[in-house]
Design a protein around this motif. Structure first.
Motif, PDB file in Angstrom:
ATOM      1  N   UNK A 104       0.834  -1.207   0.000  1.00  9.54           N
ATOM      2  CA  UNK A 104       0.000   0.000   0.000  1.00  9.54           C
ATOM      3  C   UNK A 104       0.867   1.254   0.000  1.00  9.54           C
ATOM      4  N   UNK A 105       1.913   1.258   0.802  1.00  9.63           N
ATOM      5  CA  UNK A 105       2.814   2.413   0.837  1.00  9.63           C
ATOM      6  C   UNK A 105       3.488   2.635  -0.518  1.00  9.63           C
ATOM      7  N   UNK A 106       3.912   1.546  -1.140  1.00 13.69           N
ATOM      8  CA  UNK A 106       4.568   1.682  -2.440  1.00 13.69           C
ATOM      9  C   UNK A 106       3.610   2.221  -3.502  1.00 13.69           C
ATOM     10  N   UNK A 107       2.364   1.762  -3.468  1.00 10.68           N
ATOM     11  CA  UNK A 107       1.374   2.272  -4.425  1.00 10.68           C
ATOM     12  C   UNK A 107       1.134   3.760  -4.241  1.00 10.68           C
ATOM     13  N   UNK A 108       0.998   4.179  -3.007  1.00  5.84           N
ATOM     14  CA  UNK A 108       0.761   5.599  -2.742  1.00  5.84           C
ATOM     15  C   UNK A 108       1.972   6.426  -3.159  1.00  5.84           C
ATOM     16  N   UNK A 109       3.165   5.959  -2.814  1.00  2.48           N
ATOM     17  CA  UNK A 109       4.364   6.717  -3.192  1.00  2.48           C
ATOM     18  C   UNK A 109       4.538   6.784  -4.713  1.00  2.48           C
ATOM     19  N   UNK A 165       3.376  11.000  -6.029  1.00  2.62           N
ATOM     20  CA  UNK A 165       4.543  11.840  -5.759  1.00  2.62           C
ATOM     21  C   UNK A 165       4.306  13.272  -6.239  1.00  2.62           C
ATOM     22  N   UNK A 166       3.961  13.430  -7.483  1.00  3.91           N
ATOM     23  CA  UNK A 166       3.785  14.779  -8.034  1.00  3.91           C
ATOM     24  C   UNK A 166       2.371  15.050  -8.527  1.00  3.91           C
ATOM     25  N   UNK A 167       1.452  14.150  -8.206  1.00  4.64           N
ATOM     26  CA  UNK A 167       0.077  14.319  -8.672  1.00  4.64           C
ATOM     27  C   UNK A 167      -0.876  13.807  -7.591  1.00  4.64           C
ATOM     28  N   UNK A 168      -2.130  14.235  -7.648  1.00  2.00           N
ATOM     29  CA  UNK A 168      -3.089  13.730  -6.657  1.00  2.00           C
ATOM     30  C   UNK A 168      -3.405  12.249  -6.918  1.00  2.00           C
ATOM     31  N   UNK A 169      -3.851  11.592  -5.873  1.00  2.00           N
ATOM     32  CA  UNK A 169      -4.229  10.174  -5.993  1.00  2.00           C
ATOM     33  C   UNK A 169      -5.467  10.033  -6.868  1.00  2.00           C
ATOM     34  N   UNK A 170      -5.471   9.019  -7.723  1.00  2.00           N
ATOM     35  CA  UNK A 170      -6.675   8.753  -8.511  1.00  2.00           C
ATOM     36  C   UNK A 170      -7.547   7.726  -7.786  1.00  2.00           C
ATOM     37  N   UNK A 171      -8.780   7.571  -8.280  1.00  2.00           N
ATOM     38  CA  UNK A 171      -9.744   6.687  -7.620  1.00  2.00           C
ATOM     39  C   UNK A 171      -9.262   5.240  -7.567  1.00  2.00           C
ATOM     40  N   UNK A 172      -8.614   4.802  -8.629  1.00  2.00           N
ATOM     41  CA  UNK A 172      -8.162   3.416  -8.688  1.00  2.00           C
ATOM     42  C   UNK A 172      -7.159   3.115  -7.581  1.00  2.00           C
ATOM     43  N   UNK A 173      -6.228   4.020  -7.374  1.00  5.13           N
ATOM     44  CA  UNK A 173      -5.220   3.821  -6.326  1.00  5.13           C
ATOM     45  C   UNK A 173      -5.874   3.807  -4.953  1.00  5.13           C
ATOM     46  N   UNK A 174      -6.800   4.706  -4.739  1.00  5.85           N
ATOM     47  CA  UNK A 174      -7.489   4.760  -3.449  1.00  5.85           C
ATOM     48  C   UNK A 174      -8.266   3.473  -3.205  1.00  5.85           C
ATOM     49  N   UNK A 175      -8.963   2.979  -4.215  1.00  4.27           N
ATOM     50  CA  UNK A 175      -9.723   1.732  -4.071  1.00  4.27           C
ATOM     51  C   UNK A 175      -8.797   0.542  -3.838  1.00  4.27           C
TER      52      UNK A 175
END
Length: 94
Positions: A25-30, A34-44
């Motif tokens: 989960x940490x790796x996906x978020x990082x 990094x330079x853009x907001x999180x998208x829905x897919x990553x959050x899900x």
């Protein structure tokens, strides 16, 4: 294979689920934020992984309690061990 061995294997599986899921989960978020907001897919995806981490932690709690119980039946002095109480404190914080 004894019951104790199965409980130890399940305990390690819970550890792998918890630590592995948290790292993933940490790796996906990082990687994706990094330079853009999180998208829905990553959050899900991170939300789905959090259920795996929670399940791993629950397995650790249950199997850890069983292991402590079995050790106390074998030798009641185990409760006087500082290492055991440190583990309990760390798991309680989690």
């Amino acid at each position: 294979m004894t019951i104790l061995s199965l409980i130890k294997i399940m305990h390690r599986m819970g550890l792998i689920m918890g630590v592995g899921g948290a790292i993933l989960a940490d790796m996906l978020v990082l990687k994706n934020a990094i330079l853009k907001p999180l998208d829905k897919t990553t959050v899900q995806t991170v939300k789905a992984i959090s259920y795996i981490v929670f399940a791993g932690l629950a397995i650790l709690w249950v199997t850890g309690a069983i292991l402590v119980y079995l050790r106390v039946l074998e030798d009641p002095k185990v409760l006087m061990n500082q290492k055991s109480w440190a583990k309990v404190a760390i798991v309680a914080i989690l």
